[in-house]
Write an enzyme that holds these catalytic residues in place. Structure first.
Site, PDB file in Angstrom:
ATOM      1  N   THR B 146       0.707  -1.163  -0.055  1.00  0.00           N
ATOM      2  CA  THR B 146      -0.096   0.210   0.040  1.00  0.00           C
ATOM      3  C   THR B 146       0.720   1.249  -0.008  1.00  0.00           C
ATOM      4  O   THR B 146       1.662   1.732  -0.983  1.00  0.00           O
ATOM      5  CB  THR B 146      -1.151   0.019   1.282  1.00  0.00           C
ATOM      6  OG1 THR B 146      -0.149   0.060   2.447  1.00  0.00           O
ATOM      7  CG2 THR B 146      -1.940  -1.282   1.242  1.00  0.00           C
ATOM      8  N   LYS B 168       3.599  -6.927   3.756  1.00  0.00           N
ATOM      9  CA  LYS B 168       3.271  -5.639   3.747  1.00  0.00           C
ATOM     10  C   LYS B 168       3.059  -4.783   5.024  1.00  0.00           C
ATOM     11  O   LYS B 168       2.513  -5.490   6.156  1.00  0.00           O
ATOM     12  CB  LYS B 168       2.087  -5.431   2.772  1.00  0.00           C
ATOM     13  CG  LYS B 168       0.592  -5.832   3.363  1.00  0.00           C
ATOM     14  CD  LYS B 168       0.000  -4.802   4.276  1.00  0.00           C
ATOM     15  CE  LYS B 168       0.221  -3.397   3.549  1.00  0.00           C
ATOM     16  NZ  LYS B 168      -0.306  -2.229   4.413  1.00  0.00           N
ATOM     17  N   THR B 179       0.667  -7.473  12.802  1.00  0.00           N
ATOM     18  CA  THR B 179       0.421  -5.880  12.734  1.00  0.00           C
ATOM     19  C   THR B 179       0.686  -5.604  11.347  1.00  0.00           C
ATOM     20  O   THR B 179       1.017  -4.280  10.904  1.00  0.00           O
ATOM     21  CB  THR B 179       1.683  -5.402  13.290  1.00  0.00           C
ATOM     22  OG1 THR B 179       2.843  -5.812  12.731  1.00  0.00           O
ATOM     23  CG2 THR B 179       1.693  -5.623  14.995  1.00  0.00           C
ATOM     24  N   GLU B 259       6.426   4.664   7.517  1.00  0.00           N
ATOM     25  CA  GLU B 259       5.903   5.740   6.954  1.00  0.00           C
ATOM     26  C   GLU B 259       6.683   7.072   7.410  1.00  0.00           C
ATOM     27  O   GLU B 259       6.452   7.399   8.561  1.00  0.00           O
ATOM     28  CB  GLU B 259       4.455   6.186   7.073  1.00  0.00           C
ATOM     29  CG  GLU B 259       3.581   5.314   6.141  1.00  0.00           C
ATOM     30  CD  GLU B 259       2.145   5.075   6.297  1.00  0.00           C
ATOM     31  OE1 GLU B 259       1.166   4.782   5.564  1.00  0.00           O
ATOM     32  OE2 GLU B 259       1.604   5.789   7.687  1.00  0.00           O
ATOM     33  N   ASN B 378       0.018  10.889   6.301  1.00  0.00           N
ATOM     34  CA  ASN B 378      -1.163  10.584   6.739  1.00  0.00           C
ATOM     35  C   ASN B 378      -2.305  11.500   7.064  1.00  0.00           C
ATOM     36  O   ASN B 378      -3.347  11.315   7.493  1.00  0.00           O
ATOM     37  CB  ASN B 378      -0.916   9.966   8.121  1.00  0.00           C
ATOM     38  CG  ASN B 378      -0.428   8.657   8.109  1.00  0.00           C
ATOM     39  OD1 ASN B 378      -0.875   7.769   7.713  1.00  0.00           O
ATOM     40  ND2 ASN B 378       0.765   8.203   8.426  1.00  0.00           N
ATOM     41  N   SER B 383      -6.093   8.738   2.762  1.00  0.00           N
ATOM     42  CA  SER B 383      -4.887   8.027   2.616  1.00  0.00           C
ATOM     43  C   SER B 383      -5.292   6.468   3.311  1.00  0.00           C
ATOM     44  O   SER B 383      -5.941   6.452   4.044  1.00  0.00           O
ATOM     45  CB  SER B 383      -3.776   8.673   3.201  1.00  0.00           C
ATOM     46  OG  SER B 383      -4.108   8.764   4.773  1.00  0.00           O
TER      47      SER B 383
END
EC number: 2.3.1.35
Lengths: 383, 383
Positions: B146, B168, B179, B259, B378, B383
């Site tokens: 993603t 992922k 997670t 991220e 974010n 998103s």
């Protein structure tokens, strides 16, 4: 106004040189009334700063004559020397005012792990004492600022008596009794027990429900001092409500000045089985970094609300949850509700309602969005 | 490599059109071996996505023939229609492969609260099935990305048998069993019970101790499939260690690709009274936004470590706590230790050691710093 709105109090705020930039950094609040009653609530963080350890002892003495507060250093995690410094500060105030050191509460705020420059702080106490005034509340409120962009004061005046106060706090804001430094004063004539009861009731639903960044401080302190100077003893319920109003107002000011924030977020949990459930769910939503980023981006991303609710132990059925953002029920029965495009998020205040459909209890937690400015402000060296 | 490193598996990854940008978004992993044993661990979030609810049922059937995974939509909080869509996806895979739908696990990842475009997903299953290959593992790993900037795979080869896998995950990363989405495969010949025991033991100390942003997903799934194609039954301990190594490696890859992160932070808690204490303290430190900002700014702000420890219920005395950052004991006995200027924080990995001085247990939690890029990524719409 501030802490000198109530009769029987003087205050001062000066620059003692604790802050290297020369800004005001030392405040003194003195009770000059016939009564020296007081109550206090302190951080529940088990790592407590020296001034918190000292002031908890002061509260046990039964009366408080003065509060000395410094910004520019938290005096936390500073060992025996830090505690000695707090004690010496209280002794200095006592000496200058002609009172006992055990009646002097001390509050500190700033960086953890650094000793205070006592060669500047102690002379500062003398300077502050010389400037004590019935109009000094505003200056005191200014002197306790750290990263606060504005100073915070609030006053409620009733029939012949007043409750006023000042607060500082902009980061490391999370519940655990109080969440910052707050000094409240009143000229009402009340015993310690009534003050304590009113203060604990007020902080439980105001400061304790302000959660800017989930980080609990080592220095949180809320003090309430009563001078008796108004020679009025109000009904307890009326007094408690006045204290709650001042705490609520100051708590709102803290959130509005939170570091880097661009949105104030009201998280209202309704139809919970218990108030504890409502608070747990509210906190979980308020601490969800992903949601806080989404709100910053004006994205009504209700999936992040549901994923936060799902981490709690509160009573609820996932397929009965409803979520409204700014009045639009974007999630109904755990699934897609009204069109998210209808949500208007242009304004600073954002209102999230989480309906647990499990009872009739409610709680509101205030938080703010997570922004690049917060990161910037808190990543600077020794902030 | 990836999920096809072990014998007895084919895989494919294609662009079905679920993602509007045309990137790969559908992966299929098929067990072609003589055995179809499997184990799975799922999110402990009480708001569970439809594919999690379905796949938990699949696990109870006792064997798994295939896993179909899509990115571009989490199919979470999508009500009965969402569950029907997951079921229809499994049915389609079963039809194409000539197997039973109850042997087909389904995983989804992406935005919560949107229904999947089944008109694209179901034809995509046919396309993917036509491309199944013993070399398809890499493409499958790419199709489940993603916000991941890289795809993640890992392989451990032992004497005649192999454990491999793909993962992922880049945000909404926090413990609660798994997670993220992970599919592991092995050609070792093992029963479900051994797979389950090895998988739970591995995830407990790997994925469960990766905490990027404290936000627990609704879709977390880790599956381990065994084909028996190697015709070897390894010793349990050796097999469990291989599974742990693959999980640990994939977990590290998740943190490195978190991220917006610029620092990987290893939080090692030592001398705890219990392992649970060590994990609680490690998580509290790893989730402290202020500390994560400080690390981003290369500021060895150990006071934020102590204030995070202080919020836990772990056994410790505040004046016996020690903290090292990158090998420098900046906090000793709860106070100032070695000179913080000695701490070199130029490198990507930061190592924090929190010594509770309360026992002999230890735990390591991995997290990353909090950055403006995380906020940016974010806060973008949907998103």
């Amino acid at each position: 106004m501030s802490v000198t709105a109530a009769k029987g109090f003087t205050a001062a705020g000066i620059a003692a040189g604790i802050k290297e930039n020369g800004n005001p950094d030392l405040a003194l609040v003195v009770n000059t009334g016939p009564r020296r009653a007081a109550a206090g609530v302190f951080t529940s963080n088990r790592v407590k700063a020296a001034p918190v350890q000292w002031s908890e002892q002061v509260m046990k003495s039964g009366q408080v004559s003065a509060v000395v507060l410094n910004s520019g250093g938290a005096n936390a995690c500073t060992g025996p020397k830090g505690f000695q410094d707090t004690h010496a500060t209280a002794e200095k105030v006592a000496e200058v005012l002609g009172r006992g050191a055990i009646e002097v509460a001390v509050c500190s705020t700033g960086l953890i792990g650094l000793l205070l420059p006592m060669d500047k702080l102690l002379p500062g106490v003398e300077t502050a004492a010389a400037q004590l005034s019935e109009h000094g509340g505003e200056k005191a409120a200014i002197a306790i600022k750290t990263t606060d962009t504005v100073h915070k004061t609030s006053v409620v005046t009733k029939d012949g008596w007043t409750v006023g106060g000042m607060a500082k706090g902009a980061g490391m804001l999370a519940p655990g009794l109080a969440t910052m430094l707050v000094v409240l004063t009143t000229d009402a004539d009340l015993e310690n027990e009534a003050l304590d009861k009113a203060l604990r009731a007020a902080t439980r639903t105001t400061f304790d429900r302000v959660d800017s960044d989930g980080c609990m401080s080592t220095n949180d302190t809320v003090l309430l001092l009563a001078s008796g100077s108004a020679e009025v003893t109000p009904e307890y319920e009326e007094f408690a409500e006045a204290v709650r109003q001042v705490c609520d107002d100051l708590g709102q000011q803290l959130i509005r000045d939170a570091e880097g924030a661009s949105k104030d977020i009201k998280v209202e949990v309704i139809n919970a089985a218990t108030e504890d459930d409502a608070v747990e769910v509210g906190r979980s939503i308020a601490r969800n970094n992903l949601l806080k980023c989404a709100i910053h981006g004006e994205d009504p991303n209700w999936g992040r609300v549901l994923s936060a609710i799902g981490t709690t132990s509160a009573a609820f059925e996932p397929d009965r949850l409803n979520v409204a953002i700014n009045g639009v029920w974007v999630c109904k029965n755990g699934g897609v509700g009204e069109d998210r495009e209808k949500v208007d998020m242009r304004y600073r205040e954002v209102h999230i309602v989480a309906d647990l459909a499990a009872g009739s209890e409610t709680a509101t937690i205030w938080t703010n969005d997570l922004t690049a400015d917060y990161v910037h402000e808190n990543s600077a060296y020794s902030s």
